[in-house]
Enzyme design. Sequence first.
Site, PDB file in Angstrom:
ATOM      1  N   CYS A 106      13.753 -30.640 -32.718  1.00 53.23           N
ATOM      2  CA  CYS A 106      13.263 -30.972 -31.385  1.00 53.23           C
ATOM      3  C   CYS A 106      14.246 -30.521 -30.314  1.00 53.23           C
ATOM      4  CB  CYS A 106      13.041 -32.480 -31.267  1.00 53.23           C
ATOM      5  SG  CYS A 106      11.882 -33.102 -32.481  1.00 53.23           S
ATOM      6  N   CYS A 107      13.701 -29.893 -29.268  1.00 56.84           N
ATOM      7  CA  CYS A 107      14.437 -29.621 -28.027  1.00 56.84           C
ATOM      8  C   CYS A 107      15.664 -28.750 -28.248  1.00 56.84           C
ATOM      9  CB  CYS A 107      14.859 -30.926 -27.347  1.00 56.84           C
ATOM     10  SG  CYS A 107      13.476 -32.001 -26.981  1.00 56.84           S
ATOM     11  N   GLY A 108      15.764 -28.081 -29.387  1.00 58.61           N
ATOM     12  CA  GLY A 108      16.888 -27.198 -29.614  1.00 58.61           C
ATOM     13  C   GLY A 108      18.223 -27.900 -29.755  1.00 58.61           C
ATOM     14  N   LYS A 109      18.203 -29.197 -30.023  1.00 62.05           N
ATOM     15  CA  LYS A 109      19.450 -29.968 -30.089  1.00 62.05           C
ATOM     16  C   LYS A 109      19.859 -30.293 -31.517  1.00 62.05           C
ATOM     17  CE  LYS A 109      18.476 -32.130 -25.618  1.00 62.05           C
ATOM     18  NZ  LYS A 109      18.242 -33.417 -24.903  1.00 62.05           N
ATOM     19  N   ASP A 238      10.654 -36.497 -26.805  1.00 64.27           N
ATOM     20  CA  ASP A 238      10.227 -35.112 -26.996  1.00 64.27           C
ATOM     21  C   ASP A 238       8.836 -34.846 -26.410  1.00 64.27           C
ATOM     22  OD1 ASP A 238      12.586 -34.705 -28.358  1.00 64.27           O
ATOM     23  OD2 ASP A 238      11.696 -35.099 -30.314  1.00 64.27           O
TER      24      ASP A 238
END
Length: 264
Positions: A106-109, A238
């Site tokens: 999720c969210c590139g984290k 998200d």
Amino acid sequence: MDLPQIVKRRILRYENGVTEQREVEVVTEYALTVFVDGQEFVTLVCTPSDLEDLVIGFLASEGVLTSYEEIRSLTLSEEDGVAYVRLVTPVTIDPQMFGKRYIASCCGKGRQSFYFYQDAALAKPVEVAPVIAPRQIVSLIERMQRASDLFRTTGGVHNASLCTVDQVLLSRFDIGRHNALDKLYGYQIREKWTSDKLVIAFSGRISSEVLLKVAKMGIGIVLSKSAPTALALQIADDLQLTTVGFVRRGAFSVYTHPERVQLL
């Protein structure tokens, strides 16, 4: 055929050192097996009310259909506990697809949210939602609780309501908290209600599965008198859902996306 939602039962009640016999009302359970295009899909254990909406909402939340027009026919045999659904475009139920876990970062984290495969396809970020005031949050939960005579009688069901910020539009109840939401979703699909001005008020814990159902309905605010789970809040972050829990006695906690709550 009106299926019974309560039965009466004699019990022994102990309170403050005194035991007495009482007659109480107990909520019933009902098993409904759903067939889609001749294939057995699921058996839902539920409260026997609003069964057509339950079937429609469940199938929509599972990705089997997206609109009421996709249903060619829906036949309920309440006595036998069976629902037969025929779709305009027949489907083949793939048991490996329904229930298969899908892991999304999720969210590139580097975080991971765990969805069913169909959840990943259907649960999209909710970008349009109303703004709600504290007094409206408290009022909607109070109205939702007053709407369920069955809960007050038995204490054995979950309540859920479709609302605007100013009023409760529709309330449903069920022994299963997911079922209560599916009954709302089925009605929303049948009546073609748009979701951008809607709010969910809910009596139960906000689990990840509950949160995903709300997201699939396209509704951006969920209110509950109970607590959320950590995974539910991760998904709410998200999917841009505002999550408000512990709405009790004029107080509440805003967990995610507080920009939709007029706190100042």
